[in-house]
Design an enzyme around this catalytic site. Structure first.
Site, PDB file in Angstrom:
ATOM      1  N   THR A  36       8.022  32.900 -38.481  1.00 55.57           N
ATOM      2  CA  THR A  36       8.928  32.040 -37.719  1.00 55.57           C
ATOM      3  C   THR A  36       9.759  31.223 -38.711  1.00 55.57           C
ATOM      4  O   THR A  36       9.587  31.320 -39.931  1.00 55.57           O
ATOM      5  CB  THR A  36       8.136  31.056 -36.832  1.00 55.57           C
ATOM      6  OG1 THR A  36       7.469  30.117 -37.696  1.00 55.57           O
ATOM      7  CG2 THR A  36       7.114  31.763 -35.956  1.00 55.57           C
ATOM      8  N   THR A 120      -6.736  20.001 -36.037  1.00 53.23           N
ATOM      9  CA  THR A 120      -6.104  18.755 -36.459  1.00 53.23           C
ATOM     10  C   THR A 120      -6.828  17.538 -35.890  1.00 53.23           C
ATOM     11  O   THR A 120      -7.461  17.617 -34.829  1.00 53.23           O
ATOM     12  CB  THR A 120      -4.639  18.748 -35.956  1.00 53.23           C
ATOM     13  OG1 THR A 120      -4.065  17.457 -36.123  1.00 53.23           O
ATOM     14  CG2 THR A 120      -4.548  19.088 -34.468  1.00 53.23           C
ATOM     15  N   ASP A 121      -6.671  16.406 -36.575  1.00 56.61           N
ATOM     16  CA  ASP A 121      -7.249  15.155 -36.060  1.00 56.61           C
ATOM     17  C   ASP A 121      -6.500  14.653 -34.822  1.00 56.61           C
ATOM     18  O   ASP A 121      -6.999  13.790 -34.089  1.00 56.61           O
ATOM     19  CB  ASP A 121      -7.267  14.074 -37.153  1.00 56.61           C
ATOM     20  CG  ASP A 121      -5.904  13.731 -37.731  1.00 56.61           C
ATOM     21  OD1 ASP A 121      -4.889  14.340 -37.317  1.00 56.61           O
ATOM     22  OD2 ASP A 121      -5.849  12.861 -38.627  1.00 56.61           O
ATOM     23  N   GLU A 122      -5.307  15.215 -34.580  1.00 52.00           N
ATOM     24  CA  GLU A 122      -4.513  14.726 -33.443  1.00 52.00           C
ATOM     25  C   GLU A 122      -5.158  15.017 -32.096  1.00 52.00           C
ATOM     26  O   GLU A 122      -4.748  14.452 -31.083  1.00 52.00           O
ATOM     27  CB  GLU A 122      -3.121  15.350 -33.463  1.00 52.00           C
ATOM     28  CG  GLU A 122      -2.314  14.934 -34.651  1.00 52.00           C
ATOM     29  CD  GLU A 122      -0.842  15.281 -34.513  1.00 52.00           C
ATOM     30  OE1 GLU A 122      -0.388  15.528 -33.388  1.00 52.00           O
ATOM     31  OE2 GLU A 122      -0.171  15.286 -35.546  1.00 52.00           O
ATOM     32  N   LYS A 151      -3.378  22.294 -29.381  1.00 49.41           N
ATOM     33  CA  LYS A 151      -4.420  22.440 -30.419  1.00 49.41           C
ATOM     34  C   LYS A 151      -5.782  22.071 -29.816  1.00 49.41           C
ATOM     35  O   LYS A 151      -6.791  22.728 -30.084  1.00 49.41           O
ATOM     36  CB  LYS A 151      -4.116  21.550 -31.634  1.00 49.41           C
ATOM     37  CG  LYS A 151      -2.927  21.975 -32.473  1.00 49.41           C
ATOM     38  CD  LYS A 151      -3.080  23.348 -33.107  1.00 49.41           C
ATOM     39  CE  LYS A 151      -4.155  23.404 -34.176  1.00 49.41           C
ATOM     40  NZ  LYS A 151      -4.155  24.720 -34.882  1.00 49.41           N
TER      41      LYS A 151
HETATM   42  P1  NAD Z   1       3.327  25.621 -40.663  1.00 50.09           P
HETATM   43  O1  NAD Z   1       4.211  25.384 -39.487  1.00 50.09           O
HETATM   44  O2  NAD Z   1       3.813  25.282 -42.021  1.00 50.09           O
HETATM   45  O3  NAD Z   1       2.914  27.177 -40.696  1.00 50.09           O
HETATM   46  C1  NAD Z   1       2.542  27.862 -39.541  1.00 50.09           C
HETATM   47  C2  NAD Z   1       2.618  29.371 -39.838  1.00 50.09           C
HETATM   48  O4  NAD Z   1       2.198  30.075 -38.653  1.00 50.09           O
HETATM   49  C3  NAD Z   1       4.036  29.861 -40.163  1.00 50.09           C
HETATM   50  O5  NAD Z   1       4.005  30.705 -41.290  1.00 50.09           O
HETATM   51  C4  NAD Z   1       4.442  30.624 -38.918  1.00 50.09           C
HETATM   52  O6  NAD Z   1       5.343  31.702 -39.175  1.00 50.09           O
HETATM   53  C5  NAD Z   1       3.100  31.143 -38.422  1.00 50.09           C
HETATM   54  N1  NAD Z   1       3.109  31.454 -36.995  1.00 50.09           N
HETATM   55  C6  NAD Z   1       3.604  30.668 -35.986  1.00 50.09           C
HETATM   56  N2  NAD Z   1       3.464  31.304 -34.811  1.00 50.09           N
HETATM   57  C7  NAD Z   1       2.840  32.482 -35.074  1.00 50.09           C
HETATM   58  C8  NAD Z   1       2.406  33.559 -34.265  1.00 50.09           C
HETATM   59  N3  NAD Z   1       2.584  33.544 -32.930  1.00 50.09           N
HETATM   60  N4  NAD Z   1       1.800  34.613 -34.847  1.00 50.09           N
HETATM   61  C9  NAD Z   1       1.624  34.634 -36.194  1.00 50.09           C
HETATM   62  N5  NAD Z   1       2.030  33.652 -37.017  1.00 50.09           N
HETATM   63  C10 NAD Z   1       2.632  32.585 -36.456  1.00 50.09           C
HETATM   64  O7  NAD Z   1       1.969  24.894 -40.328  1.00 50.09           O
HETATM   65  P2  NAD Z   1       0.929  24.174 -41.311  1.00 50.09           P
HETATM   66  O8  NAD Z   1       1.342  22.771 -41.505  1.00 50.09           O
HETATM   67  O9  NAD Z   1       0.682  25.045 -42.475  1.00 50.09           O
HETATM   68  O10 NAD Z   1      -0.371  24.157 -40.366  1.00 50.09           O
HETATM   69  C11 NAD Z   1      -1.301  25.238 -40.409  1.00 50.09           C
HETATM   70  C12 NAD Z   1      -2.450  24.926 -39.468  1.00 50.09           C
HETATM   71  O11 NAD Z   1      -3.079  23.727 -39.866  1.00 50.09           O
HETATM   72  C13 NAD Z   1      -2.035  24.720 -38.017  1.00 50.09           C
HETATM   73  O12 NAD Z   1      -3.028  25.293 -37.190  1.00 50.09           O
HETATM   74  C14 NAD Z   1      -2.010  23.202 -37.846  1.00 50.09           C
HETATM   75  O13 NAD Z   1      -2.283  22.838 -36.527  1.00 50.09           O
HETATM   76  C15 NAD Z   1      -3.155  22.812 -38.778  1.00 50.09           C
HETATM   77  N6  NAD Z   1      -3.088  21.461 -39.363  1.00 50.09           N
HETATM   78  C16 NAD Z   1      -1.958  21.058 -40.018  1.00 50.09           C
HETATM   79  C17 NAD Z   1      -1.953  19.808 -40.639  1.00 50.09           C
HETATM   80  C18 NAD Z   1      -0.734  19.318 -41.405  1.00 50.09           C
HETATM   81  O14 NAD Z   1      -0.725  18.173 -41.844  1.00 50.09           O
HETATM   82  N7  NAD Z   1       0.296  20.127 -41.611  1.00 50.09           N
HETATM   83  C19 NAD Z   1      -3.075  18.976 -40.560  1.00 50.09           C
HETATM   84  C20 NAD Z   1      -4.211  19.422 -39.855  1.00 50.09           C
HETATM   85  C21 NAD Z   1      -4.202  20.685 -39.277  1.00 50.09           C
HETATM   86  O1  DAU Z   2      -2.588  14.686 -38.304  1.00 51.22           O
HETATM   87  C1  DAU Z   2      -2.409  16.044 -38.566  1.00 51.22           C
HETATM   88  C2  DAU Z   2      -1.030  16.472 -38.118  1.00 51.22           C
HETATM   89  O2  DAU Z   2      -0.121  15.952 -39.069  1.00 51.22           O
HETATM   90  C3  DAU Z   2      -0.886  17.985 -37.999  1.00 51.22           C
HETATM   91  O3  DAU Z   2      -1.711  18.444 -36.967  1.00 51.22           O
HETATM   92  C4  DAU Z   2       0.572  18.376 -37.708  1.00 51.22           C
HETATM   93  O4  DAU Z   2       0.706  19.789 -37.733  1.00 51.22           O
HETATM   94  C5  DAU Z   2       1.445  17.779 -38.785  1.00 51.22           C
HETATM   95  O5  DAU Z   2       2.808  18.056 -38.507  1.00 51.22           O
HETATM   96  C6  DAU Z   2       1.233  16.274 -38.860  1.00 51.22           C
HETATM   97  O6  DAU Z   2       1.693  15.645 -37.643  1.00 51.22           O
HETATM   98  P1  DAU Z   2       2.527  14.258 -37.693  1.00 51.22           P
HETATM   99  O7  DAU Z   2       3.304  14.180 -36.449  1.00 51.22           O
HETATM  100  O8  DAU Z   2       1.647  13.138 -38.090  1.00 51.22           O
HETATM  101  O9  DAU Z   2       3.471  14.604 -38.981  1.00 51.22           O
HETATM  102  P2  DAU Z   2       5.026  14.379 -39.280  1.00 51.22           P
HETATM  103  O10 DAU Z   2       5.232  14.831 -40.688  1.00 51.22           O
HETATM  104  O11 DAU Z   2       5.922  14.938 -38.244  1.00 51.22           O
HETATM  105  O12 DAU Z   2       5.145  12.782 -39.219  1.00 51.22           O
HETATM  106  C7  DAU Z   2       4.294  11.945 -39.983  1.00 51.22           C
HETATM  107  C8  DAU Z   2       4.600  10.502 -39.590  1.00 51.22           C
HETATM  108  O13 DAU Z   2       5.923  10.164 -40.046  1.00 51.22           O
HETATM  109  C9  DAU Z   2       4.620  10.258 -38.097  1.00 51.22           C
HETATM  110  O14 DAU Z   2       4.147   8.946 -37.856  1.00 51.22           O
HETATM  111  C10 DAU Z   2       6.093  10.361 -37.719  1.00 51.22           C
HETATM  112  C11 DAU Z   2       6.771   9.789 -38.944  1.00 51.22           C
HETATM  113  N1  DAU Z   2       8.114  10.317 -39.284  1.00 51.22           N
HETATM  114  C12 DAU Z   2       8.299  11.659 -39.294  1.00 51.22           C
HETATM  115  C13 DAU Z   2       9.506  12.189 -39.688  1.00 51.22           C
HETATM  116  C14 DAU Z   2       9.760  13.692 -39.706  1.00 51.22           C
HETATM  117  C15 DAU Z   2       9.109   9.431 -39.650  1.00 51.22           C
HETATM  118  O15 DAU Z   2       8.934   8.199 -39.645  1.00 51.22           O
HETATM  119  N2  DAU Z   2      10.320   9.951 -40.042  1.00 51.22           N
HETATM  120  C16 DAU Z   2      10.564  11.290 -40.077  1.00 51.22           C
HETATM  121  O16 DAU Z   2      11.691  11.695 -40.447  1.00 51.22           O
END
Ligand code: NAD
Ligand code: DAU
Length: 334
Positions: A36, A120-122, A151
């Protein structure tokens, strides 16, 4: 060991693939990724001859069945992951996070394969800024956004498949990750690449929302710890005691890049914006012996800034479109 990594071309999944190949050179990795907008196959370029990269959807039951039949372990990262996108249009979140997870669980059940579920913790909702408690494995689910509710639903599917069908699964719920290869729609890389591009960082609302930051390598090391030593059917919370409010994060980025600490804008808040997340990872530390390595947040951010500065080719082609997308809804309020 044959490992199927879903979402392995995204931020955390790709870091997982790279780190696994470094630390477990004998692992045979297949990545299943829909590629994606959130994926960047360039992240995996350095290991392209060591992995099988399959472009496909986790909701494609036939494809998933074939891949699961040929593996020993599934690590499920694939998801629609960005809260802001889920508020604009939840449909892909329901399809991938719920239907896609269901399709994987059914294949894993048919073939009796070990499964680790990344979450995720969310799912626990949010905490007040002055709440002395943190999330634990027994905190009640109370998700706020379409992203976090899908999630949460996917976690509950895994729990039900464990109880009803004896699935050999574990679940981890991690806090906010940072580090290299994170999509620039997310908070920290957005602000770093804003400053590198001469654009002012953007803080939602009053900027006092708190996230509990962990380096992506610490998250992925914890995932392997749970796969190796975790108890089947159990949930483990992953966090590195990294609570920081968003304004402090922006000020840290500005300071490290030699800019005035107040060179940012406040913009319209995210609807339903969770106030604070905080993880108590005592269980993972005491039962499984995991410890985070990145304990100095400012040093971790500094290394991440260096990575984005040195790898502009990786993010610059997307920058204008991402900022245009935000500009369509975001208003400067201060
Ligand atoms: P990301 O958006 O960077 O990557 C997601 C990947 O999944 C992408 O490569 C996308 O192409 C692929 N994907 C999406 N839909 C798909 C589908 N239908 N089939 C196959 N592939 C698909 O996400 P991330 O930040 O790397 O998060 C990875 C995992 O970790 C997620 O499950 C998210 O909920 C979890 N997570 C993320 C965070 C964070 O801070 N980013 C924290 C805790 C948990
Ligand atoms: O807690 C784990 C989660 O953290 C994961 O499950 C999600 O996949 C990941 O995207 C992340 O979610 P958040 O919503 O916390 O992350 P985001 O980076 O979007 O935003 C982090 C914080 O910063 C949130 O309080 C919103 C704020 N923010 C975000 C953006 C993009 C801003 O203040 N300005 C911004 O431009």
């Amino acid at each position: 060991m044959r490992v199927l990594v879903t979402g392995g071309a995204g931020f955390i999944g790709a870091n997982f693939v790279l780190r696994t190949l470094e630390q477990r050179p004998d692992a045979a990795i297949t990545v299943l990724d829909k590629l994606t907008y959130a994926a960047n196959p360039a992240t995996l370029a350095s290991v392209s001859d060591r992995i099988d990269l399959v472009k496909g959807d986790i909701a494609d039951a036939d494809l998933v069945d074939d891949l699961v039949a040929a593996t020993d372990l599934v690590v499920h990262f694939a998801a629609e992951s960005h809260n802001d996108n889920s508020l604009a249009d939840p449909s892909a979140f329901v399809q991938t996070n719920l239907v896609g997870t269901y399709s994987l669980l059914e294949a894993v059940r048919r073939h009796g394969v070990r499964y680790h579920h990344i979450s995720t913790d969310e799912v626990y909702g949010d905490l007040d800024l002055d709440d002395p408690t943190r999330f634990t494995e027994t905190t009640a689910y109370n998700p706020s956004s379409p992203y976090s509710s899908t999630k949460a639903g996917s976690d509950l599917l895994v729990r039900a498949w464990v109880r009803s069908f004896g699935l050999a699964a574990t679940i981890s719920n991690c806090s906010n990750n940072y580090g290299p290869y994170q999509h620039i729609e997310k908070f920290i890389p957005r602000q770093i690449t804003n400053v590198l591009s001469g654009v002012r960082p953007k803080l939602y609302g009053d900027g006092l929302n708190v996230r509990d930051w962990i380096h992506v390598d610490d998250h992925n090391d914890a995932v392997w710890t749970i796969i190796d030593k975790g108890e089947i059917g159990e949930t483990y919370l992953i966090g590195a005691d990294g609570e920081v409010n968003n304004r402090t994060v922006v000020e840290t980025v500005l300071e490290l890049l030699g800019q005035p600490a107040d060179a940012f804008d406040f913009v319209t808040d995210r609807p339903g914006h969770d106030r604070r997340y905080a993880i108590d990872s005592t269980r993972l530390r005491t039962e499984l012996g995991w410890r985070p390595q990145y304990v100095d947040f400012s040093a971790g951010i500094s290394a991440t800034i260096d990575w984005y500065r040195d790898n502009a080719d990786w993010w610059q082609p997307n920058k204008q479109a991402v900022e245009q997308g935000y500009a369509a809804t975001e208003k400067v309020i201060g």
